[in-house]
Motif scaffolding. Structure first.
Motif, PDB file in Angstrom:
ATOM      1  N   CYS A  58       0.853  -1.181   0.000  1.00 36.46           N
ATOM      2  CA  CYS A  58       0.000   0.000   0.000  1.00 36.46           C
ATOM      3  C   CYS A  58       0.889   1.231   0.000  1.00 36.46           C
ATOM      4  CB  CYS A  58      -0.922   0.028   1.216  1.00 36.46           C
ATOM      5  SG  CYS A  58      -2.385  -1.015   1.055  1.00 36.46           S
ATOM      6  N   PHE A  59       0.546   2.186  -0.856  1.00 35.25           N
ATOM      7  CA  PHE A  59       1.331   3.399  -1.081  1.00 35.25           C
ATOM      8  C   PHE A  59       0.439   4.585  -0.734  1.00 35.25           C
ATOM      9  CE2 PHE A  59       2.768   6.905  -3.658  1.00 35.25           C
ATOM     10  CZ  PHE A  59       4.122   6.738  -3.890  1.00 35.25           C
ATOM     11  N   TYR A  60       0.805   5.350   0.306  1.00 30.17           N
ATOM     12  CA  TYR A  60      -0.015   6.467   0.771  1.00 30.17           C
ATOM     13  C   TYR A  60       0.723   7.790   0.614  1.00 30.17           C
ATOM     14  CZ  TYR A  60      -2.767   2.860   3.206  1.00 30.17           C
ATOM     15  OH  TYR A  60      -3.529   1.750   3.519  1.00 30.17           O
ATOM     16  N   VAL A  61      -0.001   8.829   0.225  1.00 28.95           N
ATOM     17  CA  VAL A  61       0.531  10.187   0.158  1.00 28.95           C
ATOM     18  C   VAL A  61      -0.100  11.001   1.280  1.00 28.95           C
ATOM     19  CG1 VAL A  61       0.862  12.233  -1.275  1.00 28.95           C
ATOM     20  CG2 VAL A  61       0.721   9.975  -2.358  1.00 28.95           C
ATOM     21  N   TRP A  62       0.735  11.755   2.025  1.00 32.47           N
ATOM     22  CA  TRP A  62       0.275  12.483   3.198  1.00 32.47           C
ATOM     23  C   TRP A  62       0.451  13.993   3.032  1.00 32.47           C
ATOM     24  CZ3 TRP A  62      -1.850   9.960   7.413  1.00 32.47           C
ATOM     25  CH2 TRP A  62      -1.701   8.557   7.435  1.00 32.47           C
ATOM     26  N   LYS A  63      -0.395  14.753   3.738  1.00 32.72           N
ATOM     27  CA  LYS A  63      -0.276  16.211   3.738  1.00 32.72           C
ATOM     28  C   LYS A  63       0.988  16.663   4.460  1.00 32.72           C
ATOM     29  CE  LYS A  63      -5.235  17.316   3.636  1.00 32.72           C
ATOM     30  NZ  LYS A  63      -6.350  17.955   4.374  1.00 32.72           N
ATOM     31  N   SER A  64       1.382  15.924   5.508  1.00 30.48           N
ATOM     32  CA  SER A  64       2.561  16.307   6.280  1.00 30.48           C
ATOM     33  C   SER A  64       3.079  15.108   7.050  1.00 30.48           C
ATOM     34  CB  SER A  64       2.224  17.433   7.265  1.00 30.48           C
ATOM     35  OG  SER A  64       1.416  16.942   8.322  1.00 30.48           O
ATOM     36  N   ILE A  65       4.319  15.219   7.520  1.00 26.57           N
ATOM     37  CA  ILE A  65       4.905  14.160   8.330  1.00 26.57           C
ATOM     38  C   ILE A  65       4.179  14.036   9.666  1.00 26.57           C
ATOM     39  CG2 ILE A  65       6.627  15.715   9.335  1.00 26.57           C
ATOM     40  CD1 ILE A  65       7.126  11.987   8.450  1.00 26.57           C
ATOM     41  N   LEU A  66       3.651  15.148  10.193  1.00 26.33           N
ATOM     42  CA  LEU A  66       2.927  15.100  11.467  1.00 26.33           C
ATOM     43  C   LEU A  66       1.654  14.274  11.348  1.00 26.33           C
ATOM     44  CD1 LEU A  66       3.349  18.766  12.786  1.00 26.33           C
ATOM     45  CD2 LEU A  66       4.611  16.709  13.454  1.00 26.33           C
ATOM     46  N   HIS A  67       0.935  14.425  10.225  1.00 23.03           N
ATOM     47  CA  HIS A  67      -0.270  13.611  10.018  1.00 23.03           C
ATOM     48  C   HIS A  67       0.099  12.124   9.956  1.00 23.03           C
ATOM     49  CE1 HIS A  67      -2.191  17.421   8.569  1.00 23.03           C
ATOM     50  NE2 HIS A  67      -3.224  16.880   9.178  1.00 23.03           N
ATOM     51  N   CYS A  68       1.186  11.829   9.281  1.00 19.65           N
ATOM     52  CA  CYS A  68       1.615  10.429   9.149  1.00 19.65           C
ATOM     53  C   CYS A  68       1.986   9.852  10.508  1.00 19.65           C
ATOM     54  CB  CYS A  68       2.793  10.355   8.184  1.00 19.65           C
ATOM     55  SG  CYS A  68       3.352   8.678   7.815  1.00 19.65           S
ATOM     56  N   TYR A  69       2.795  10.585  11.279  1.00 22.67           N
ATOM     57  CA  TYR A  69       3.180  10.123  12.615  1.00 22.67           C
ATOM     58  C   TYR A  69       1.956   9.922  13.501  1.00 22.67           C
ATOM     59  CZ  TYR A  69       8.159  11.144  11.893  1.00 22.67           C
ATOM     60  OH  TYR A  69       9.449  11.146  11.450  1.00 22.67           O
ATOM     61  N   SER A  70       1.018  10.866  13.439  1.00 18.03           N
ATOM     62  CA  SER A  70      -0.174  10.782  14.276  1.00 18.03           C
ATOM     63  C   SER A  70      -0.940   9.505  13.999  1.00 18.03           C
ATOM     64  CB  SER A  70      -1.059  12.005  14.036  1.00 18.03           C
ATOM     65  OG  SER A  70      -2.244  11.918  14.803  1.00 18.03           O
ATOM     66  N   TRP A  71      -1.084   9.167  12.731  1.00 12.13           N
ATOM     67  CA  TRP A  71      -1.814   7.943  12.394  1.00 12.13           C
ATOM     68  C   TRP A  71      -1.084   6.705  12.905  1.00 12.13           C
ATOM     69  CZ3 TRP A  71      -6.086   5.630  11.202  1.00 12.13           C
ATOM     70  CH2 TRP A  71      -6.042   4.333  10.676  1.00 12.13           C
ATOM     71  N   ILE A  72       0.225   6.661  12.690  1.00 15.08           N
ATOM     72  CA  ILE A  72       1.000   5.491  13.091  1.00 15.08           C
ATOM     73  C   ILE A  72       0.954   5.302  14.611  1.00 15.08           C
ATOM     74  CG2 ILE A  72       3.335   4.542  13.201  1.00 15.08           C
ATOM     75  CD1 ILE A  72       3.872   5.895  10.501  1.00 15.08           C
ATOM     76  N   LEU A  73       1.070   6.403  15.352  1.00 15.71           N
ATOM     77  CA  LEU A  73       1.112   6.317  16.811  1.00 15.71           C
ATOM     78  C   LEU A  73      -0.236   5.969  17.422  1.00 15.71           C
ATOM     79  CD1 LEU A  73       3.423   9.378  17.608  1.00 15.71           C
ATOM     80  CD2 LEU A  73       4.020   6.942  17.731  1.00 15.71           C
ATOM     81  N   ASN A  74      -1.300   6.328  16.729  1.00 10.10           N
ATOM     82  CA  ASN A  74      -2.641   6.151  17.306  1.00 10.10           C
ATOM     83  C   ASN A  74      -3.408   4.931  16.794  1.00 10.10           C
ATOM     84  OD1 ASN A  74      -2.985   8.524  19.116  1.00 10.10           O
ATOM     85  ND2 ASN A  74      -2.572   9.651  17.239  1.00 10.10           N
ATOM     86  N   CYS A  75      -2.975   4.378  15.668  1.00  7.94           N
ATOM     87  CA  CYS A  75      -3.699   3.210  15.155  1.00  7.94           C
ATOM     88  C   CYS A  75      -3.273   1.965  15.924  1.00  7.94           C
ATOM     89  CB  CYS A  75      -3.467   3.023  13.654  1.00  7.94           C
ATOM     90  SG  CYS A  75      -1.799   2.475  13.215  1.00  7.94           S
ATOM     91  N   ASP A  76      -4.183   1.057  16.097  1.00 11.57           N
ATOM     92  CA  ASP A  76      -3.934  -0.200  16.803  1.00 11.57           C
ATOM     93  C   ASP A  76      -3.660  -1.280  15.767  1.00 11.57           C
ATOM     94  OD1 ASP A  76      -3.974  -2.568  18.269  1.00 11.57           O
ATOM     95  OD2 ASP A  76      -5.461  -1.787  19.687  1.00 11.57           O
ATOM     96  N   TYR A  77      -2.391  -1.564  15.548  1.00 14.91           N
ATOM     97  CA  TYR A  77      -1.983  -2.516  14.506  1.00 14.91           C
ATOM     98  C   TYR A  77      -2.609  -3.895  14.718  1.00 14.91           C
ATOM     99  CZ  TYR A  77       1.165  -5.307  11.570  1.00 14.91           C
ATOM    100  OH  TYR A  77       1.672  -6.160  10.636  1.00 14.91           O
ATOM    101  N   ARG A  78      -2.676  -4.319  15.965  1.00 12.80           N
ATOM    102  CA  ARG A  78      -3.217  -5.658  16.237  1.00 12.80           C
ATOM    103  C   ARG A  78      -4.686  -5.764  15.873  1.00 12.80           C
ATOM    104  NH1 ARG A  78      -0.550  -7.502  22.051  1.00 12.80           N
ATOM    105  NH2 ARG A  78       1.633  -7.490  21.352  1.00 12.80           N
ATOM    106  N   LYS A  79      -5.429  -4.675  16.036  1.00 10.15           N
ATOM    107  CA  LYS A  79      -6.859  -4.700  15.748  1.00 10.15           C
ATOM    108  C   LYS A  79      -7.178  -4.360  14.295  1.00 10.15           C
ATOM    109  CE  LYS A  79      -8.512  -3.618  20.423  1.00 10.15           C
ATOM    110  NZ  LYS A  79      -9.291  -2.652  21.244  1.00 10.15           N
TER     111      LYS A  79
END
Length: 224
Positions: free
Chosen positions: A171-192
C-alpha cells in the motif's frame, strides 16, 4: 508538476527499484539517480521520482511507463540494470520489479495517487510465503486499505500494488505532512486493524516513511 500512481494498470506500468546506500553521504547516489531518471526517458519512461527513507537507509526509485514501452519487460529490466551498474560502489540494489495497481482512493476525487517534491509517502509491504497464497493476500491487503483509508486524517490518496515477479503486495499512501503520518501510526492499533486480516497467513510485513526528494515528468524537473 507531479508524479502519480494510477488506481489501475490499464495505461501505465509502475516500477520500483529499492537501493540500500553503502556510503555515509547519499547525495552522490541521489545525483546519479537523477541522471538515471533522464536516461530512462529514451526507454519510454514518462515520469520518475526518488524517495528517501526518513528514518531508515533506503532509497526508492519510482518509474511510470507507457504500456507500449514495456511489452518486453525482461529486456527493459536488463537495460535498466546495465544503466545502474556504475552505481554499485554507492548502493546495493536490494529489490526491483514491475507492480500492478489494482485499487486506490483519493480524498479529492482524483483517479491516482499524486505526489510532488517534498511530499511524504508511507509504504507497507506484505510478503507472502508463496505465490499460492498471493491471491488471498492481495485481497487481504485491499481489505486493510478499505478499512483504514477513510479514517486516515491527513492522507490525501492511497493505492494498492501487486508485484509481478514476487509474492508481495503493498500500500502506497501520500500524506499532507509528516505530522499527520506520525499521528496515524502512533494512534492506530496494529493488532486490531491489520493482524485480523492476515491471521490465516504467515506474511512478512514491513513499513517505512519516505520524503520525495526529486520528481521528473515529460522532460521537466523539480529540484530539491
Amino acid at each position: 508538476m507531479a508524479c502519480f500512481v494510477p488506481f489501475d494498470n490499464r495505461n501505465l506500468d509502475v516500477t520500483l527499484f529499492v537501493f540500500k546506500p553503502t556510503v555515509v553521504l547519499v547525495d552522490e547516489l541521489i545525483e546519479s539517480l537523477k541522471r538515471f531518471c533522464v536516461c530512462t526517458e529514451n526507454l519510454g519512461c514518462t515520469q520518475t521520482s526518488i524517495l528517501k527513507s526518513i528514518h531508515g537507509n533506503l532509497i526508492i526509485w519510482y518509474g511510470g511507463w507507457i504500456k507500449k514501452s514495456t511489452e518486453n519487460k525482461e529486456v527493459l529490466i536488463q537495460n535498466l540494470l546495465s544503466m545502474l551498474a556504475g552505481m554499485s560502489t554507492m548502493a546495493i540494489l536490494t529489490q526491483y520489479s514491475f507492480f500492478d495497481s489494482y485499487a486506490g482512493e483519493s480524498k479529492d476525487g482524483s483517479n491516482a495517487a499524486k505526489f510532488s517534491n517534498g511530499d511524504i509517502i508511507s509504504m507497507n509491504l506484505i510478503s507472502s510465503p508463496s505465490f499460492g497464497e498471493l491471491h488471498d493476500v492481495t485481497y487481504a491487503n485491499l481489505a486493510i486499505f478499505k478499512s483504514r483509508f477513510s479514517k486516515m486524517e491527513g492522507a490525501t490518496s492511497g493505492v494498492c500494488l501487486k508485484c509481478q515477479t514476487m509474492p508481495m503486495v503493498a500500500c502506497f499512501y501520500v500524506w499532507k505532512s509528516i505530522l499527520h503520518c506520525y499521528s496515524w501510526i502512533l494512534n492506530c492499533d496494529y493488532r486490531k486493524t491489520v493482524l485480523p486480516y492476515l491471521d490465516r497467513f504467515s506474511p512478512s510485513v514491513k513499513y517505512d516513511i519516505f520524503s520525495v526528494v526529486y520528481v521528473r515528468e515529460n522532460g521537466g524537473e523539480i529540484k530539491n
